[in-house]
Motif scaffolding. Structure first.
Motif, short mmCIF file in Angstrom:
data_model
loop_
_atom_site.label_atom_id
_atom_site.label_comp_id
_atom_site.label_asym_id
_atom_site.label_seq_id
_atom_site.Cartn_x
_atom_site.Cartn_y
_atom_site.Cartn_z
N ALA A 106 0.83 -1.20 0.00
CA ALA A 106 0.00 0.00 0.00
C ALA A 106 0.86 1.25 0.00
O ALA A 106 0.56 2.24 -0.70
CB ALA A 106 -0.93 -0.01 1.22
N GLU B 98 2.35 1.81 -3.45
CA GLU B 98 1.34 2.36 -4.37
C GLU B 98 1.12 3.84 -4.12
O GLU B 98 0.95 4.63 -5.06
CB GLU B 98 0.03 1.57 -4.22
CG GLU B 98 0.12 0.16 -4.78
CD GLU B 98 -1.07 -0.71 -4.38
OE1 GLU B 98 -1.91 -0.23 -3.60
OE2 GLU B 98 -1.14 -1.87 -4.84
N ARG C 49 -3.20 1.34 -8.48
CA ARG C 49 -3.58 0.02 -7.96
C ARG C 49 -4.03 -0.90 -9.09
O ARG C 49 -3.66 -2.08 -9.14
CB ARG C 49 -4.68 0.17 -6.92
CG ARG C 49 -4.18 0.70 -5.59
CD ARG C 49 -5.31 0.95 -4.61
NE ARG C 49 -4.80 1.40 -3.32
CZ ARG C 49 -5.54 1.99 -2.40
NH1 ARG C 49 -6.84 2.19 -2.61
NH2 ARG C 49 -5.00 2.37 -1.25
#
Length: 780
Positions: free
Chosen positions: A11, A14, A29
């Motif tokens: 995460a 990203e 994503r």
């Protein structure tokens, strides 16, 4: 940035990608998921716009490169943290610094002091009990040095390592100095501060080595600009840095990184030069003092100590010497190496980007199309190799002629070429730009005159780059394609075919042999190959491939295909005949549904059973495309008339599967199925009588072809075997941030000669055809 769980790391990566690329997190994503699922960049860019928010192929390439880098960074971070923890040195401040590092270089710089497993001098000194001596020396800078050190002299304790003995006060002081130096090297806050300061204000300097200080007879050295050179580290352009490192590699110069320009020795200079050197020396000493003061401050040593003139009989003199020797012999060399690495990586990335951009321009150069072409591979003693290729690239005829010295069979050579042109209906003559190119160009010019006298006026001559033709000639691919042709003649075939279709022919050659890069042998071959392969893939898929004509080499660059699948396609085509539908590709061995999904939209079948197979519409969207065709009134000549499409609204065809971007793409394809994005074909005319650099004069207006584009300008082939340089300052009257925005490799341009230096083989050119007016001096 470091997180403990894999999902948290993903995460965070990203988020970083979204911020760096300036795109929506949802797009990042989706792209990451598609890449991880095995989708290719061309497929995602063309057929998954709804998911990624329309990310282009170039952005997706950046995303994929950075994704790989950041994942490797996190893997390395985890490894370093584990190693530091195992060695028991992972203090909170070090852990935080490691977790906060955002580049591999930063990580390695933090880890470097702990990398060596052997016992250092400082560790031995600590085991010998000399740390209290360091404390004593820092507390009493005015005391007698050896009086304090004498108290720490002792033999090795029974059963202890003999290294821990302190036989005399000199050994005690050497151990204390090693401890202080290690304090500085392990202070990551200090090292980071010094590193960034050196990057911002330091200089990179080069001086000629002893063998090159006195110019010898013969040609000037190509690196003479760097015999006495200095520039700010953060300002040096990538191409200049690579030139410096190449000169150093060849032993021509010595490159150094320092806090300021190092003054020359004063003993051999006088006058104004000496005055300048004295000023440099003063500035250098002042700047170096500020760095040493920062080291002293971090060690708890009063900065005033550095200004003290004292021998080492007293502590303050020894402390000053310790700080200076630490900076000069250990800290600066380490920081210089780290900065060299950082500089090279930056320059390497820029050079690879320029290389890829030039390669893209060459591959997407205008094709002459399906014409009959006479290819000439110039040579002197070995003769001019000749090949005639038909509209499909098939070899129709070959010959070797000897118009030049030593055989000088000019008339006989003209007769042979005239026969080939008339017999095969040649449209274009493609001349390689190597040795004897201008002599061969004269031969072709006389041939055209003879043909014109017979009423044949449509034939044109074109000079093309022959870079990589010899590489192709000796390759296994050439042997397979032209098994019955002599190796020397295969180059002429390649020269002819690359005029027909540069993309289809040049993909057969290693991109590094095409001659559009600089310092390519100094770069990471892995990174370079990855970038160039991606560029070839993007070019091939942007144009599309005629599956019934393409070679295995060209097919292998189609998204989803590999070398094996491509060879199987050619073999299947030869056994079963041309493909009539895209879906027949699924019958090819090793070509499964996943490969078909990725590749189908990029292969073309004109005049097949399914009209949509000639377009870039993906088979998954055929049902929607057929509805649009029907609503528009059907196809006319394989396309939907523009006026019929203009009556329809793309918004009316959006459904749960296809959004507005895909619908608009379908509209565009139906109007111009399989459109070629490459420009119209155009040829350059070299000036008659300009055959060598000696013929070139300032002020001449010449036509040429851009052979290479660099960060500092563009090289132009004007037909004299030595490309001229249009410096970035001569490309426009305004500011030019990127030369690629103005010119591209393969483009025909008109230039003005501004300067010629035959001795150094340099030609300076300008795109500004009129010399600018000299600036008037303002009256005071």
């Amino acid at each position: 940035m470091f997180m403990t769980s894999h999902s948290s790391i993903s995460a965070e990566i990203e988020n970083v990608l979204a911020q760096e690329l300036g795109v929506a997190l949802s797009s990042v994503r989706a792209a990451v998921q598609l890449l991880d699922d095995g989708a290719t960049v061309p497929f995602i860019a063309r057929y998954r716009k709804e998911k990624t928010g329309g990310l282009s192929d170039s952005v997706l390439r950046q995303l994929r490169e950075r994704l790989t880098y950041l994942r490797e960074l996190e893997d390395r971070r985890a490894t370093i943290l584990n190693l530091l923890k195992e060695r028991g040195v992972l203090e909170d401040s070090l852990r935080i610094a490691v977790e906060s590092a955002i580049t591999k270089n930063e990580l390695e710089a933090l880890y470097t002091p702990y990398k060596v497993a052997r016992r250092s001098k400082a560790q031995i000194a600590l085991e010998a009990g000399l740390e209290p001596l360091v404390d004593d020396l820092l507390e009493v800078p005015l005391a007698g040095l050896y009086d304090i050190a004498e108290a720490y002299v002792h033999p090795a304790e029974a059963g202890a390592n003999p290294d821990t003995a302190v036989p005399d006060s000199a050994a005690a002081l050497a151990g204390a100095r090693a401890i202080l130096l290690e304090y500085a090297l392990y202070d990551h806050h200090l090292m980071e501060s010094l590193r960034e300061r050196l990057w911002e204000t330091g200089v990179i300097t080069s001086r000629a080595t002893a063998a090159y200080r006195t110019p010898g007879p013969g040609q000037p050295n190509k690196f003479s600009d760097y015999f006495d050179f200095s520039e700010r580290i953060r300002r040096i352009p990538s191409h200049r840095l690579l030139a410096l490192f190449r000169a150093e590699k060849e032993g021509v110069v010595k490159v150094s990184i320092d806090v300021a320009e190092v003054p020359p020795a004063l003993s051999r200079i006088s006058g104004e030069e000496r005055a300048r050197a004295e000023k440099l020396a003063e500035e250098y000493e002042h700047t170096r003092h500020t760095y040493e003061a920062e080291v002293a401050n971090s060690l708890g040593i009063p900065v005033q100590v550095l200004n003290t003139v004292s021998d080492e009989e007293r502590v303050l003199g020894w402390l000053a010497s310790t700080v200076k020797s630490s900076w000069r012999s250990r800290i600066l060399p380490r920081l210089a190496n780290e900065i060299r690495t950082r500089l090279f990586e930056r320059a390497e990335a820029a050079a690879i980007e320029v290389f890829a951009s030039n390669l893209r321009d060459v591959l997407l150069a205008a094709p002459a199309g399906q014409r009959t072409i006479l290819g000439l591979d110039p040579g002197l003693r070995t003769g001019v190799k000749v090949a005639v290729v038909g509209p499909t690239g098939a070899v129709l005829d070959t010959a070797v002629i000897y118009p030049h010295a030593p055989r000088n069979l000019w008339t006989e050579s003209l007769a042979t070429l005239e026969r080939l042109v008339l017999e095969h209906g040649v449209d274009l003559i493609s001349i390689g730009n190597g040795t004897a190119s201008r002599d061969t160009d004269r031969l072709a010019a006389e041939l055209l005159k003879n043909l014109a006298a017979q009423g044949v006026t449509e034939v044109q001559k074109v000079t093309v780059s022959e870079a990589g033709a010899s590489v192709y000639s000796a390759s296994a691919l050439a042997s397979a394609e032209l098994p019955d042709l002599d190796v020397s003649l295969r180059g002429a075939v390649s020269i002819a075919r690359r005029l027909q279709d540069p993309l289809a022919e040049l993909v057969k050659i290693d991109p590094q042999s095409i001659g559009v890069g600089q310092y390519q042998h100094d770069l990471s071959q892995t990174l370079l190959a990855r970038s160039l392969d991606a560029t070839v893939e993007d070019c091939v898929n942007s144009v599309g491939v005629l599956v019934n004509q393409a070679s295995a080499a060209l097919l292998s660059h189609v998204a989803g295909f590999n070398k094996t699948i491509s060879q199987n396609i050619v073999a299947y085509r030869e056994e079963h005949g041309p493909f009539t539908r895209r879906e027949e590709l699924l019958r090819v061995p090793r070509l499964g549904p996943k490969a078909y999904e990725q590749a189908a939209g990029f292969v073309r079948i004109p005049d097949g059973a399914e009209p949509l197979d000639a377009s870039a519409v993906h088979p998954e969207a055929y049902p929607l495309a057929r509805v649009i065709v029907e609503d528009a009134g059907g196809l006319v000549g394989g396309a939907v008339p523009a006026q019929a499409l203009a009556r329809l609204r793309p918004e009316d065809y959006i459904n749960s599967e296809f959004g507005l971007p895909t619908v608009r793409d379908i509209f565009a394809e139906l109007e111009r199925p399989g459109r070629d994005p490459r420009p119209e074909f155009r040829t350059a005319e070299f000036a008659p009588g300009i055959e060598s650099i000696e013929d070139v004069q300032p002020g001449m207006i010449l036509e040429g072809t851009v052979s290479n584009v660099a960060a500092f300008g563009a090289f132009v082939d004007i037909g004299v075997h030595q490309d001229g340089l249009v410096h970035i300052s001569q490309m426009s009257t305004g500011y030019v941030a990127d030369p690629h925005a103005l010119v591209k490799s393969g483009e025909v341009v008109t230039v003005r000669v501004t300067e010629v230096d035959p001795a150094r083989k340099r030609i300076s050119l300008s795109l500004l055809l009129e010399a600018p007016e000299p600036k008037k001096r303002r009256r005071r």
